[in-house]
Scaffold this motif. Sequence first.
Motif, mmCIF file in Angstrom:
data_model
loop_
_atom_site.group_PDB
_atom_site.id
_atom_site.type_symbol
_atom_site.label_atom_id
_atom_site.label_comp_id
_atom_site.label_asym_id
_atom_site.label_seq_id
_atom_site.Cartn_x
_atom_site.Cartn_y
_atom_site.Cartn_z
ATOM 1 N N PHE A 7 -35.787 -30.016 -35.117
ATOM 2 C CA PHE A 7 -37.180 -29.948 -35.144
ATOM 3 C C PHE A 7 -37.730 -29.776 -36.448
ATOM 4 O O PHE A 7 -37.342 -29.446 -37.423
ATOM 5 C CB PHE A 7 -37.731 -28.883 -34.070
ATOM 6 C CG PHE A 7 -37.417 -27.362 -34.398
ATOM 7 C CD1 PHE A 7 -38.327 -26.803 -35.159
ATOM 8 C CD2 PHE A 7 -36.302 -26.687 -34.115
ATOM 9 C CE1 PHE A 7 -38.208 -25.515 -35.610
ATOM 10 C CE2 PHE A 7 -35.902 -25.626 -34.573
ATOM 11 C CZ PHE A 7 -37.097 -24.817 -35.135
ATOM 12 N N GLN A 8 -39.084 -30.535 -36.521
ATOM 13 C CA GLN A 8 -39.625 -30.603 -37.604
ATOM 14 C C GLN A 8 -40.744 -29.393 -37.926
ATOM 15 O O GLN A 8 -41.295 -28.941 -36.934
ATOM 16 C CB GLN A 8 -40.415 -31.934 -38.127
ATOM 17 C CG GLN A 8 -41.224 -31.935 -39.289
ATOM 18 C CD GLN A 8 -41.836 -33.483 -39.385
ATOM 19 O OE1 GLN A 8 -41.613 -34.378 -38.440
ATOM 20 N NE2 GLN A 8 -42.446 -33.874 -40.404
ATOM 21 N N VAL A 9 -40.728 -28.827 -39.146
ATOM 22 C CA VAL A 9 -41.579 -27.743 -39.655
ATOM 23 C C VAL A 9 -42.523 -28.153 -40.768
ATOM 24 O O VAL A 9 -42.054 -28.586 -41.600
ATOM 25 C CB VAL A 9 -40.735 -26.502 -40.108
ATOM 26 C CG1 VAL A 9 -41.459 -25.318 -40.401
ATOM 27 C CG2 VAL A 9 -39.713 -25.953 -38.782
ATOM 28 N N THR A 10 -43.867 -28.020 -40.458
ATOM 29 C CA THR A 10 -44.572 -28.277 -41.646
ATOM 30 C C THR A 10 -45.217 -27.137 -42.134
ATOM 31 O O THR A 10 -45.836 -26.441 -41.219
ATOM 32 C CB THR A 10 -45.796 -29.211 -41.075
ATOM 33 O OG1 THR A 10 -45.142 -30.442 -40.512
ATOM 34 C CG2 THR A 10 -46.833 -29.658 -41.898
ATOM 35 N N LEU A 18 -35.086 -28.708 -39.250
ATOM 36 C CA LEU A 18 -34.026 -27.478 -38.867
ATOM 37 C C LEU A 18 -33.000 -28.093 -38.110
ATOM 38 O O LEU A 18 -33.539 -28.617 -36.852
ATOM 39 C CB LEU A 18 -35.178 -26.391 -38.458
ATOM 40 C CG LEU A 18 -35.714 -25.541 -39.338
ATOM 41 C CD1 LEU A 18 -36.396 -24.226 -38.723
ATOM 42 C CD2 LEU A 18 -34.944 -24.856 -40.486
ATOM 43 N N THR A 19 -31.971 -27.699 -38.326
ATOM 44 C CA THR A 19 -30.822 -27.980 -37.444
ATOM 45 C C THR A 19 -29.747 -27.136 -37.752
ATOM 46 O O THR A 19 -29.702 -26.201 -38.448
ATOM 47 C CB THR A 19 -30.341 -29.709 -37.541
ATOM 48 O OG1 THR A 19 -29.635 -29.901 -36.312
ATOM 49 C CG2 THR A 19 -29.815 -29.977 -38.891
ATOM 50 N N ALA A 20 -28.444 -27.435 -36.990
ATOM 51 C CA ALA A 20 -27.326 -26.818 -37.400
ATOM 52 C C ALA A 20 -25.983 -27.757 -37.383
ATOM 53 O O ALA A 20 -26.051 -28.564 -36.408
ATOM 54 C CB ALA A 20 -27.108 -25.566 -36.301
ATOM 55 N N ILE A 21 -25.237 -27.683 -38.300
ATOM 56 C CA ILE A 21 -24.112 -28.677 -38.255
ATOM 57 C C ILE A 21 -22.754 -27.858 -38.700
ATOM 58 O O ILE A 21 -23.088 -26.717 -39.146
ATOM 59 C CB ILE A 21 -24.512 -29.848 -39.348
ATOM 60 C CG1 ILE A 21 -24.318 -29.057 -40.891
ATOM 61 C CG2 ILE A 21 -25.538 -30.502 -39.119
ATOM 62 C CD1 ILE A 21 -24.582 -30.279 -42.048
ATOM 63 N N PRO A 22 -21.727 -28.449 -38.364
ATOM 64 C CA PRO A 22 -20.434 -27.773 -38.576
ATOM 65 C C PRO A 22 -20.168 -27.543 -40.011
ATOM 66 O O PRO A 22 -20.655 -28.142 -40.984
ATOM 67 C CB PRO A 22 -19.365 -28.684 -38.197
ATOM 68 C CG PRO A 22 -20.133 -29.640 -37.090
ATOM 69 C CD PRO A 22 -21.638 -29.612 -37.691
ATOM 70 N N GLU A 85 -33.130 -36.323 -32.531
ATOM 71 C CA GLU A 85 -31.725 -36.133 -33.336
ATOM 72 C C GLU A 85 -31.976 -36.745 -34.572
ATOM 73 O O GLU A 85 -32.536 -37.679 -35.159
ATOM 74 C CB GLU A 85 -30.712 -36.866 -32.436
ATOM 75 C CG GLU A 85 -30.393 -36.266 -31.207
ATOM 76 C CD GLU A 85 -29.268 -36.865 -30.683
ATOM 77 O OE1 GLU A 85 -28.320 -36.272 -30.125
ATOM 78 O OE2 GLU A 85 -29.187 -38.169 -30.531
ATOM 79 N N ILE A 86 -31.092 -35.913 -35.459
ATOM 80 C CA ILE A 86 -31.014 -36.374 -37.077
ATOM 81 C C ILE A 86 -29.864 -36.793 -37.237
ATOM 82 O O ILE A 86 -28.737 -36.195 -36.956
ATOM 83 C CB ILE A 86 -31.362 -35.023 -38.059
ATOM 84 C CG1 ILE A 86 -31.589 -35.574 -39.403
ATOM 85 C CG2 ILE A 86 -30.495 -33.929 -37.817
ATOM 86 C CD1 ILE A 86 -32.295 -34.379 -40.333
ATOM 87 N N GLU A 87 -29.298 -37.889 -37.860
ATOM 88 C CA GLU A 87 -28.285 -38.557 -38.005
ATOM 89 C C GLU A 87 -27.692 -37.948 -39.361
ATOM 90 O O GLU A 87 -28.257 -38.108 -40.462
ATOM 91 C CB GLU A 87 -28.247 -39.958 -38.333
ATOM 92 C CG GLU A 87 -28.417 -40.620 -37.002
ATOM 93 C CD GLU A 87 -28.491 -42.071 -36.921
ATOM 94 O OE1 GLU A 87 -27.956 -42.596 -37.939
ATOM 95 O OE2 GLU A 87 -28.867 -42.811 -35.859
ATOM 96 N N ILE A 124 -29.376 -25.261 -40.893
ATOM 97 C CA ILE A 124 -29.664 -25.926 -42.316
ATOM 98 C C ILE A 124 -31.072 -26.257 -42.095
ATOM 99 O O ILE A 124 -31.605 -26.589 -40.876
ATOM 100 C CB ILE A 124 -28.824 -26.965 -42.778
ATOM 101 C CG1 ILE A 124 -28.858 -28.080 -41.766
ATOM 102 C CG2 ILE A 124 -27.231 -26.626 -42.935
ATOM 103 C CD1 ILE A 124 -28.212 -29.317 -42.231
ATOM 104 N N ALA A 125 -31.889 -25.942 -43.308
ATOM 105 C CA ALA A 125 -33.109 -26.680 -43.283
ATOM 106 C C ALA A 125 -32.950 -27.970 -44.339
ATOM 107 O O ALA A 125 -32.511 -27.843 -45.394
ATOM 108 C CB ALA A 125 -34.114 -25.689 -43.780
#
Length: 144
Positions: A7-10, A18-22, A85-87, A124-125
């Motif tokens: 999701f996007q934060v302004t 903001l997301t989470a990745i391995p 989704e973010i790639e 992560i941001a």
Amino acid sequence: MAKFPYFQVTQKDSSFFLTAIPAGLLTRISYAAVRRQDDEEGAVQRILNTSRIAGIKDFALKMGDFPASIVLNWVKEPLVLENDEIEITDEPRSAQIIDGQHRVAGLAAAISEDATIAEYQIPIAIYNKLSTSNSARIFISINT
């Protein structure tokens, strides 16, 4: 390439994702650009402290809770956002670390001893293509 919900934060005049990745993916795509050492836009990091990395590695091997976001500056083209989704492409040096370089290095060291740590989900941001002055502003706001 992998896709992750985001999701996007302004805040004021800037925004980030903001997301989470391995952890394994994070350690492969990110790097620290050191100020007064690396000649590239966004270089704001200090030189790594090896004893701090060792402590984080031990923490990851024993406990593994990393709730605070690693802050990244995405420097590769393109940053793709589709259908909430973010790639994230598994390509080295895709993202400069603005905050969290010791945590990333400690996670990499822990992964070399216990491969299961590579699957830890790390928040992560992600900022996109920040200038050095904007990277420095964010780094200073976090670290002072």
